[in-house]
Structure formats: C-alpha cells, structure tokens
Design a protein around this motif. Structure first.
Motif, PDB file in Angstrom:
ATOM      1  N   HIS A 295       0.931  -1.064   0.082  1.00 60.11           N
ATOM      2  CA  HIS A 295       0.448  -0.067  -0.159  1.00 60.11           C
ATOM      3  C   HIS A 295       0.772   1.097  -0.132  1.00 60.11           C
ATOM      4  O   HIS A 295       0.094   2.201  -0.894  1.00 60.11           O
ATOM      5  CB  HIS A 295      -0.896  -0.003   1.205  1.00 60.11           C
ATOM      6  CG  HIS A 295      -1.591  -1.445   1.426  1.00 60.11           C
ATOM      7  ND1 HIS A 295      -2.643  -1.287   0.303  1.00 60.11           N
ATOM      8  CD2 HIS A 295      -1.769  -2.128   2.212  1.00 60.11           C
ATOM      9  CE1 HIS A 295      -3.111  -2.412   0.663  1.00 60.11           C
ATOM     10  NE2 HIS A 295      -2.514  -3.220   1.731  1.00 60.11           N
TER      11      HIS A 295
ATOM     12  N   LEU B  13       2.964   3.682  -3.549  1.00 59.87           N
ATOM     13  CA  LEU B  13       2.359   5.149  -4.057  1.00 59.87           C
ATOM     14  C   LEU B  13       3.523   6.367  -3.714  1.00 59.87           C
ATOM     15  O   LEU B  13       2.961   7.363  -4.452  1.00 59.87           O
ATOM     16  CB  LEU B  13       0.403   5.280  -3.702  1.00 59.87           C
ATOM     17  CG  LEU B  13      -0.515   4.334  -3.708  1.00 59.87           C
ATOM     18  CD1 LEU B  13      -1.536   4.191  -2.799  1.00 59.87           C
ATOM     19  CD2 LEU B  13      -0.949   4.310  -4.673  1.00 59.87           C
TER      20      LEU B  13
ATOM     21  N   GLY C 241      -4.151  12.610  -1.332  1.00 62.29           N
ATOM     22  CA  GLY C 241      -4.084  11.693  -2.039  1.00 62.29           C
ATOM     23  C   GLY C 241      -3.992  10.648  -1.437  1.00 62.29           C
ATOM     24  O   GLY C 241      -4.365   9.541  -2.786  1.00 62.29           O
ATOM     25  N   PHE C 242      -3.290  10.375  -0.768  1.00 55.14           N
ATOM     26  CA  PHE C 242      -2.626   8.864  -0.530  1.00 55.14           C
ATOM     27  C   PHE C 242      -4.099   8.100   0.331  1.00 55.14           C
ATOM     28  O   PHE C 242      -3.923   7.377  -0.455  1.00 55.14           O
ATOM     29  CB  PHE C 242      -2.150   8.657   0.916  1.00 55.14           C
ATOM     30  CG  PHE C 242      -1.384   7.270   0.742  1.00 55.14           C
ATOM     31  CD1 PHE C 242      -0.386   5.982   0.126  1.00 55.14           C
ATOM     32  CD2 PHE C 242      -1.974   7.284   2.572  1.00 55.14           C
ATOM     33  CE1 PHE C 242      -0.648   4.837   0.356  1.00 55.14           C
ATOM     34  CE2 PHE C 242      -1.787   5.954   2.576  1.00 55.14           C
ATOM     35  CZ  PHE C 242      -0.594   4.560   2.352  1.00 55.14           C
TER      36      PHE C 242
ATOM     37  N   ARG D 157      -7.028   8.571  -1.459  1.00 58.80           N
ATOM     38  CA  ARG D 157      -8.056   8.767  -1.914  1.00 58.80           C
ATOM     39  C   ARG D 157      -7.773   7.538  -2.969  1.00 58.80           C
ATOM     40  O   ARG D 157      -8.443   7.311  -3.256  1.00 58.80           O
ATOM     41  CB  ARG D 157      -8.237   9.887  -2.379  1.00 58.80           C
ATOM     42  CG  ARG D 157      -8.616  10.888  -2.140  1.00 58.80           C
ATOM     43  CD  ARG D 157      -9.324  12.230  -2.532  1.00 58.80           C
ATOM     44  NE  ARG D 157      -7.934  12.807  -4.017  1.00 58.80           N
ATOM     45  CZ  ARG D 157      -7.627  13.955  -3.125  1.00 58.80           C
ATOM     46  NH1 ARG D 157      -7.440  14.588  -2.539  1.00 58.80           N
ATOM     47  NH2 ARG D 157      -6.448  14.681  -3.677  1.00 58.80           N
ATOM     48  N   SER D 158      -6.231   7.290  -3.080  1.00 56.02           N
ATOM     49  CA  SER D 158      -5.524   6.357  -3.992  1.00 56.02           C
ATOM     50  C   SER D 158      -5.842   5.178  -2.996  1.00 56.02           C
ATOM     51  O   SER D 158      -6.714   3.577  -4.240  1.00 56.02           O
ATOM     52  CB  SER D 158      -4.472   6.224  -4.311  1.00 56.02           C
ATOM     53  OG  SER D 158      -3.259   7.320  -4.988  1.00 56.02           O
TER      54      SER D 158
ATOM     55  N   ARG E 130     -10.245   3.791  -3.935  1.00 55.70           N
ATOM     56  CA  ARG E 130     -10.262   3.795  -5.499  1.00 55.70           C
ATOM     57  C   ARG E 130     -10.051   2.873  -5.546  1.00 55.70           C
ATOM     58  O   ARG E 130     -10.487   1.853  -6.160  1.00 55.70           O
ATOM     59  CB  ARG E 130      -9.340   4.816  -6.286  1.00 55.70           C
ATOM     60  CG  ARG E 130     -10.399   6.539  -6.435  1.00 55.70           C
ATOM     61  CD  ARG E 130      -9.407   7.075  -7.905  1.00 55.70           C
ATOM     62  NE  ARG E 130      -8.346   7.298  -7.661  1.00 55.70           N
ATOM     63  CZ  ARG E 130      -7.898   8.276  -6.982  1.00 55.70           C
ATOM     64  NH1 ARG E 130      -8.417   9.308  -6.657  1.00 55.70           N
ATOM     65  NH2 ARG E 130      -6.168   8.761  -6.796  1.00 55.70           N
ATOM     66  N   ALA E 131      -8.660   2.076  -4.373  1.00 54.77           N
ATOM     67  CA  ALA E 131      -8.409   1.003  -5.330  1.00 54.77           C
ATOM     68  C   ALA E 131      -9.482  -0.259  -4.252  1.00 54.77           C
ATOM     69  O   ALA E 131      -8.863  -1.464  -4.430  1.00 54.77           O
ATOM     70  CB  ALA E 131      -6.890   0.437  -4.816  1.00 54.77           C
TER      71      ALA E 131
END
Length: 384
Positions: free
Chosen positions: A115, A119, A135-136, A138-139, A142-143
């Motif tokens: 994880h 990123l 941003g981390f 949110r990524s 999304r995953a």
C-alpha cells in the motif's frame, strides 16, 4: 556484545565480543564507537586500540557538534533526510522500531509492500504535505482497500512523517487538517448471547476454553492459547503475560508491550470454572492448559483453532451470524462491558489496545466501573 555509555549525547563505545567490561583492557578485540552525527544519523566507527582512544574520538565529535550552530545542524538534517526517497527513509525508520515483535514486523512489511511504497516509495521526503497525504488516502479508496487496512496504513504513515517532522523536515506537520480513514464499527459482527451459547460448545474442549477466554476476558487468540492456571492472581482477576506468536509458534511478549509487561483483566466466575474444569480433565504442563495436539512440549498451534472454526461453520449445525470470525469473541467481550456501563478507558486497557482511539473507533458508551465490579457484571450476563 559488551557496551558502555558516556554522558547523554556523546554516544557509546563497545566491543563486539563476549568478554566482560572488566577484561576489555586485556581483550585483543578493538573498540568500536557509536554516535549521532549533527544531521541526526547514527554513525559507527571501529579500529580503536584502546578505550582512551575511543573516548577521545567521541569527545572530539561531541565538542564539534556542540560548537556548531543549532541552525547548521538542522540544515544538515534537512539536507540529508529531505532528499531521501520515502522508501529509504521508511527502511531506516523501520530499523529503529526494535520493540516490534515478529507478527508486528510482518504486518508493517505488508502495509509497506502493498500500500505505501507503490504510491509513495519514490517521493522525496521534503515534498510531503497534507495534499500528498490526502491523495494517498483517495488512492486507497479508489483501489477498494478495506477501511481497517486504510486506517492501519495511515497510522504507519503518520508515525513515519512524525519522525521526519521531529527532525525538522517540515515547518508544519503534513497530516495537519487531514481526516484519517474511519474504521466502521458496524463491520464488527457480534454474536448474541444465545448464538454464543451454541457456538462455544460446537467444537472440542479446547475450542470451548478459548471461546470462554476471548468472550469472557477479552483475550486475543494467541493470548488465549497461552492460558496458564498460575496467572489466576485473584478470584476475579487473570494476569495476561504472554501469547503464542502466530508467526513463530513460540511464546512471546504481548502485543504493544515490552518483555515482562502484563495486563490484568476481569475474570468472570464462569470463565474461572471453565479453566478449572479443563485443568482437572486434561491436566497442565508447567501450568499451561493448551499444548500442541501431537507434542505436549510445544505451544498450542494457531492453525488448530482456525481449522476447527472452519469445520464448525461448514457443518451448518449452529446459528453463526453472517460475517462472524473468531475475533468476534473479543467483540462480544467489549460489547458486554460497554453496554453494562463499564468505562471505555478500562475496556481499552483490558483488551490491550495501544490507545483508546482504537477502542473508540470500534465501540462506544462510557460509564464508570472497576475490575472487580466488571468481573461480577460479566459473570452475571455471561453465557451459562
């Protein structure tokens, strides 16, 4: 390895041999020294023939650091660590986490590998701010990463960035204003008392004992596997001192505890009776009730409990709530405490949570209580 230290901040000198300090002057091995540079990085030097030579070198380094302006030392730290990639910094930070047990290291490695590093691994440390952290998160969303895993990854990133903040890499903490992932307490499936009555007797005697220890005392799986009659320190108190480590299969210190530390938990009479019944029926080895089914000299294997749980679920003979796992026995303990007005601060301590935030994210309701009154309450409302 023999070692000696000087005043705080100077470092230490030592010999990598088995000779006691009293024989260092006659020992043929050379001295080594260890100290922190002005940038805060640990440095090790070797090849000193005498103790005086090692101390002289440490003294010179110490004087140099003291003479250097504080701003210069901070600038050196920022220059050194700010240019590091996150993967390098995280590796150095991990090396300093000497209090982590094998299972915790394994968990940390998994979070980094799957994880965090994919990123953030190539990012320079001095480029982190709240937008990067958001941003981390949110990524991961999304995953489709689970909320519990998101929360764990965020906590580890928070610890690493806090370490960097203390070194002076950031004027403002990169997590300031960032809303952390929230673990949804509704995901904690808790069996009803009637369901617990059925499930606890669906397996063999070992399964029943572990079910009672987890649901009645709030033990983790590995802690229940290390149950010992000698740890009943009062009629209504059990002292948890160790666990069977899932990774090594050996007895080990408790999670979030140093070697030798323990925690006392309420012991309902119903659980004490189960312990005594099991000991009378099956005997003990050095006080331990549970041992390896094929070798009584070894601790109880973690997989044995998991395999039996799978067989119970597959049989379909008992009412098991959808989504329930073995850990739900611990959830039952917490729910039983909190719904009967025992304060969450006590529950967090008894469950061995690192801080109350973990308990608060998963459970609720804060009311007064003590360990003795808790034992009486839990016994009254515990499954018959």
């Amino acid at each position: 390895m023999a070692r000696d230290s000087l005043v705080r901040g100077m470092g230490s000198f030592f010999k990598e041999c088995d000779h006691p300090r009293s024989r260092w002057s006659k020992c043929p091995h050379s001295y080594k020294i260890r100290f922190r540079s002005a940038a805060g990085r640990q440095v090790e030097e070797s090849g000193f023939a005498t103790q005086d030579a090692a101390i002289d070198r440490l003294t010179d380094v110490y004087k140099t650091k003291k003479a250097a302006p504080r701003g210069q030392a901070k600038a050196e730290r920022i220059s050194t660590y700010g240019a590091m990639r996150f993967s390098e910094y995280a590796a150095e930070w991990k090396a300093g986490q000497r209090d982590l047990g094998p299972a915790s290291v394994r968990h940390l490695d998994s979070l980094l590998e799957h994880h965090m590093l994919p990123l953030l691994g190539s990012r320079r440390m001095n480029t982190f701010d709240h937008k990067v952290v958001e941003g981390f998160i949110r990524s991961m969303e999304r995953a489709g990463v689970g909320l519990a895993t998101q929360a764990n990854a965020f906590d580890k990133l928070k610890a690493i960035l806090l370490d960097a903040y203390r070194l002076g890499l950031f004027e403002e903490h990169p997590l300031t204003g960032v809303k952390p992932p929230q673990y949804d307490p509704k995901r904690a499936v808790i069996p009803s008392p009637e369901q617990l009555r059925q499930i606890r007797t669906a397996g063999d005697d070992r399964f029943l004992l572990i079910a009672d220890l987890m649901s009645g005392c709030g033990m983790r799986n590995g802690e229940a596997a290390a149950v010992n009659v000698r740890n009943i320190v009062a009629d209504d108190v059990y002292r948890i001192t160790e666990q069977v480590n899932q990774t090594t299969g050996h007895y080990a210190r408790l999670k979030h505890r140093k070697a030798g530390e323990y925690r006392d938990v309420p012991l309902p009479a119903r659980v004490r009776e189960t312990i005594e019944w099991y000991a009378d029926k099956h005997g003990t080895v050095d006080g331990y009730l549970l041992r390896h089914p094929q070798d009584a000299s070894r601790p109880f294997p973690y997989y044995y409990l998991t395999n039996q749980w799978r067989r119970i679920k597959k049989s379909g003979e008992v009412d098991i709530p959808e989504g329930m796992v073995i850990y739900s026995y611990r959830h039952f303990f917490a729910s039983n405490c909190l719904t009967h007005n025992i304060p969450i601060t006590d529950v967090a301590e008894w469950m061995g949570h690192k801080n109350i935030d973990v308990t608060f994210k998963t459970y609720r309701h804060i009311m007064p209580g003590t360990i003795s009154t808790a034992a009486a309450i839990l016994n009254q409302h515990f499954t018959a």
